[in-house]
Design a protein around this motif. Structure first.
Motif, PDB file in Angstrom:
ATOM      1  N   ALA A   1       0.827  -1.204   0.000  1.00 50.83           N
ATOM      2  CA  ALA A   1       0.000   0.000   0.000  1.00 50.83           C
ATOM      3  C   ALA A   1       0.863   1.256   0.000  1.00 50.83           C
ATOM      4  O   ALA A   1       0.598   2.212  -0.746  1.00 50.83           O
ATOM      5  CB  ALA A   1      -0.922  -0.015   1.215  1.00 50.83           C
TER       6      ALA A   1
ATOM      7  N   ALA B   1       2.389   1.824  -3.366  1.00 55.35           N
ATOM      8  CA  ALA B   1       1.407   2.328  -4.325  1.00 55.35           C
ATOM      9  C   ALA B   1       1.149   3.815  -4.122  1.00 55.35           C
ATOM     10  O   ALA B   1       1.057   4.591  -5.093  1.00 55.35           O
ATOM     11  CB  ALA B   1       0.108   1.540  -4.193  1.00 55.35           C
TER      12      ALA B   1
ATOM     13  N   THR C   1      -5.133  -2.531  -3.110  1.00 55.37           N
ATOM     14  CA  THR C   1      -4.296  -1.357  -3.354  1.00 55.37           C
ATOM     15  C   THR C   1      -4.967  -0.396  -4.332  1.00 55.37           C
ATOM     16  O   THR C   1      -4.877   0.823  -4.170  1.00 55.37           O
ATOM     17  CB  THR C   1      -2.928  -1.794  -3.917  1.00 55.37           C
ATOM     18  OG1 THR C   1      -2.469  -2.922  -3.183  1.00 55.37           O
ATOM     19  CG2 THR C   1      -1.928  -0.668  -3.808  1.00 55.37           C
TER      20      THR C   1
END
Length: 330
Positions: free
Chosen positions: A23, A26, A167
């Motif tokens: 996460a 991203a 994500t």
């Protein structure tokens, strides 16, 4: 059994950390795309389009993107940008009538090929409704139909099978929140505006102002400089706030005496002293129009239970931690 349980805990911890790691990576990719790629300019154009609307932002999406869309619509609406969520399936069964020429459609689809959005796209084109897209594919049906397309970087899903949106929905939400905050700042949407839309619960309580709950004359525990400590103790006892404010000749607050100050001076011929000998000078105060959330922060930071509200240095009220508790702030 204990070794097996420990091994399972290790696997859970590793899985959780891996998901958070993916996460964070991203979000960094989105940040880089905003700073160095096209996404920053795309978001800015979308924000300017929304600022120029006479109507509302109609947010739509299906599945997990739909859940994200509902949250984005709610955040927009609560921060000064009128917004609704319209379900794409319901739209094709009559809810298209919710959308006017003065509105903008904000459609969310990771692939950009969500078939349920087709009727919305056709409606937007037919009636010249501006279309803002949030997608990962510029050359998709949604991306090409959009007035303004915000194209997200293709990121790795946290799902080990690459199937469950994780994500991807995170960065959709992050961009939606970023747009909402940019609009909030552009509209100079302040705390008092926020209060209008959040009257209930603890958040609503925190957005109330000190003057709404403070105690005023004749309840204020005050005495003049030069007064004896016997008078100060009687005032503390009578008023019940555990403190007394000390005023100078012009009525300005120059100090306070608390129960704690009295205890610290008990063996020091306390009753023979004047209030200025015992008081804590330049006490922490607050403005009557300050938010209750600010009063709570000051009390917690300074580890105190009472604040005098002052205007031009003169006390006009007093607020106790118990008042904040009763108001639902603390």
């Amino acid at each position: 059994m204990l070794k097996l349980a420990a091994a399972n805990e290790d696997r859970v911890s590793l899985s959780v950390r891996k998901t958070i790691d993916i996460a964070l990576t991203a979000l960094k990719e989105v940040e880089a795309e905003i700073a160095e790629g096209a996404l920053g300019a795309e978001i800015e154009r979308a924000v300017r389009l929304i600022l120029g609307l006479k109507g509302r932002v109609m947010v739509s999406g299906i599945g997990k993107s739909g859940h994200i869309g509902r949250k984005i619509a709610a955040t927009l609406a609560s921060t000064g940008t009128p917004a609704y969520f319209v379900h794409p399936t319901e739209a094709s069964h009559g809810d298209l009538g919710m959308i006017t020429r003065e509105d903008a459609l904000f459609a969310i689809s990771w692939s950009g090929e969500t078939t349920e959005l087709a009727s919305l796209l056709a409606y937007a084109e037919r009636f010249a409704v501006p279309l803002i897209a949030l997608t990962a594919r510029r050359n998709s049906t949604l991306g090409e139909a959009a007035t303004e397309a915000m194209v997200l970087p293709k990121v790795t899903e946290a799902c080990p099978h690459g199937l469950a949106p994780t994500t991807s929905t995170l960065i959709q939400l992050a961009v939606g929140d970023a747009i909402a905050m940019a609009l909030l700042e552009a509209r100079a949407f302040g705390a008092q505006d926020f209060k209008v839309f959040h009257p209930g619960g603890q958040l609503g309580a925190q957005l109330r102002q000190v003057h709404e709950i403070m105690h005023r004359e004749p309840q204020l525990p005050l005495c003049a400089v030069g007064a004896g400590m016997s008078e100060a103790i009687l005032t503390i006892t009578e008023k019940g706030f555990g403190t007394v404010g000390v005023l100078d000749a012009e009525g300005r607050l120059i100090g306070i005496i608390t129960d704690g100050d009295i205890r610290r001076h008990m063996e020091d011929r306390l009753l023979e002293k004047r209030v200025e000998d015992v008081m804590t000078p330049t006490p922490k105060t607050i403005a009557p129009d300050a938010l209750l959330a600010k009063a709570l922060q000051v009390m917690e930071d300074k580890k105190i239970n009472v604040l005098f509200a002052v205007e031009d240095g003169r006390p006009v009220g007093i607020v106790h931690m118990l008042d904040l508790l009763r108001a639902g702030v603390a």
